[in-house]
Write an enzyme that holds these catalytic residues in place. Structure first.
Site, PDB file in Angstrom:
ATOM      1  N   LYS A   1      16.263  40.050 -47.072  1.00 15.67           N
ATOM      2  CA  LYS A   1      15.926  41.484 -47.169  1.00 15.67           C
ATOM      3  C   LYS A   1      16.586  42.243 -46.037  1.00 15.67           C
ATOM      4  CE  LYS A   1      11.856  43.055 -45.446  1.00 15.67           C
ATOM      5  NZ  LYS A   1      10.389  43.192 -45.321  1.00 15.67           N
TER       6      LYS A   1
ATOM      7  N   ARG B   1       7.119  48.231 -50.995  1.00 16.86           N
ATOM      8  CA  ARG B   1       8.562  48.244 -51.286  1.00 16.86           C
ATOM      9  C   ARG B   1       9.172  46.851 -51.161  1.00 16.86           C
ATOM     10  NH1 ARG B   1       8.231  53.568 -48.674  1.00 16.86           N
ATOM     11  NH2 ARG B   1       8.432  55.081 -50.368  1.00 16.86           N
TER      12      ARG B   1
HETATM   13  C1  R5P Z   1       7.558  42.223 -43.198  1.00 18.04           C
HETATM   14  O1  R5P Z   1       8.048  41.597 -42.285  1.00 18.04           O
HETATM   15  C2  R5P Z   1       6.167  41.992 -43.683  1.00 18.04           C
HETATM   16  O2  R5P Z   1       5.883  40.632 -43.817  1.00 18.04           O
HETATM   17  C3  R5P Z   1       5.927  42.711 -44.993  1.00 18.04           C
HETATM   18  O3  R5P Z   1       6.781  42.154 -45.984  1.00 18.04           O
HETATM   19  C4  R5P Z   1       6.220  44.171 -44.904  1.00 18.04           C
HETATM   20  O4  R5P Z   1       5.804  44.700 -43.693  1.00 18.04           O
HETATM   21  C5  R5P Z   1       5.536  44.894 -46.030  1.00 18.04           C
HETATM   22  O5  R5P Z   1       5.807  46.267 -45.924  1.00 18.04           O
HETATM   23  P1  R5P Z   1       6.105  47.137 -47.212  1.00 18.04           P
HETATM   24  O6  R5P Z   1       5.071  46.757 -48.235  1.00 18.04           O
HETATM   25  O7  R5P Z   1       5.949  48.570 -46.733  1.00 18.04           O
HETATM   26  O8  R5P Z   1       7.494  46.836 -47.653  1.00 18.04           O
END
Ligand code: R5P
Length: 325
Positions: free
Chosen positions: A201, A236
């Protein structure tokens, strides 16, 4: 020599902040105990006040708070409660923060950034906390930010049991939605005995909450993909990952996450056709407007209650997770 004697009996005291009283009550019920009646209020200018309606002197006190929005209010309330306990002569104070606040700010990614997760640990310490209990820390090294014992619990046994009953392992692949979760996803794949795939990602450091998928490492075509993450905030990360998996030929996408932060527009995004179901725990409150048909909420109170019992009786928290992490 005559003198004053004490009973030597330890006393468990459970205190709840105002963020998620249902969770605290469930923990108390599991322990066959009661919450200490507490007068907690917010004054007109936003200042918070807390006083316990009964003595906590000499107690082993656990202060339960869920750091949901408005997170700074609930953090401050918990700090004030810890301070009140310290000044009322509680013998030992444990901060129970199932979702550790500011956990994602655990390092300096760029110059001139704070390490807010460390600041939170310092605040708890200065307020008077002797130990911290939390579930699925965003980064395990946060344990080292607090100069005292940290009981790091894992929701995996709770989520895993559900998934074992729901999913067919012969077509299943566990997927880490980013590089940061690979270690945890690897444990999931071991425990389920299924293959692992990893999503690379990308985030734009200058735009908060924006995510793009770079590539998928591992075979996902024709597989049901189980995406595992510690938290879902705006949704997201998970939705982009699910869309990428479907585009790569996945026949199903199931999501397992510990902390349902669900900031806008998570509820809308998570109802995407790319996702078949979302399974979370209730470390954070989930009011009606944050619930939807594909969502399953598993109770975290039994796990927290068992850990509190182990700490109170000087038992073993590690034994609760043997081989799980
Ligand atoms: C990222 O390092 C975390 O583990 C989560 O994947 C992330 O913070 C989730 O944030 P969002 O739902 O806003 O993409």
């Amino acid at each position: 020599m005559s003198g004053i004697t004490a009973t030597g009996q330890k006393r468990l005291v459970l205190i709840s902040g105002r963020a998620h009283p249902a969770l605290a009550q469930q923990i108390a019920d599991e322990l066959g105990s009661d919450l200490v009646p507490t007068d907690a209020r917010t004054f007109a200018n936003g200042e918070i006040y807390a006083r316990f309606d009964e003595s906590v002197r000499g107690s082993d006190a656990f202060v339960i708070q869920s750091h949901t929005s408005p997170i700074n209010e609930w953090l401050m309330e918990q700090l004030i409660m810890v301070d009140a306990l310290k000044r009322a002569s509680a013998k030992r104070i444990t901060v129970v923060a199932p979702f550790y606040p500011y956990a994602r700010q655990d390092k300096k990614g760029r110059g001139r950034e704070p390490i807010s997760a460390r600041l939170v640990a310092d605040l708890f310490k200065v307020a008077g906390a002797d130990r911290i209990m939390s579930v699925d820390l965003h980064a395990a090294q946060i344990q080292g930010f607090f100069d005292g014992p940290v009981d790091h619990l894992f929701a995996m046994p709770v989520l895993l049991e559900h998934m074992r009953n729901e999913l067919d392992p012969t077509t299943l692949t566990v997927v880490s939605p980013d590089m940061g979760r690979v270690r945890v996803a690897d444990v999931w794949s071991d425990r389920l005995g299924v293959p692992l795939a990893i999503i690379h990602k990308r985030r734009d450091p200058l735009v908060p909450n924006q995510v793009s998928v770079h590539e998928i490492v591992g075979e996902v075509s024709g597989r049901v993909c189980l995406l595992v993450d510690d938290l879902i905030d705006t949704g997201r990360t998970i939705v982009k990952a699910a869309e990428a998996l479907k585009a790569a030929g996945a026949i199903g996408v199931v999501v397992a996450a510990t902390h349902a932060v669900f900031s806008d527009p998570a509820v809308e995004l998570l109802q995407s056709d790319a996702i078949d179901s979302v399974v979370v725990t209730d470390t954070l409150p989930l009011p009606e407007h944050k619930r939807f048909e594909k969502l399953t909420i598993l109770p975290i109170a039994p796990l927290l209650a068992r850990a509190i019992h182990q700490v109170f009786t000087e038992g073993s928290v590690t034994s609760m997770f043997d081989g799980a992490a």
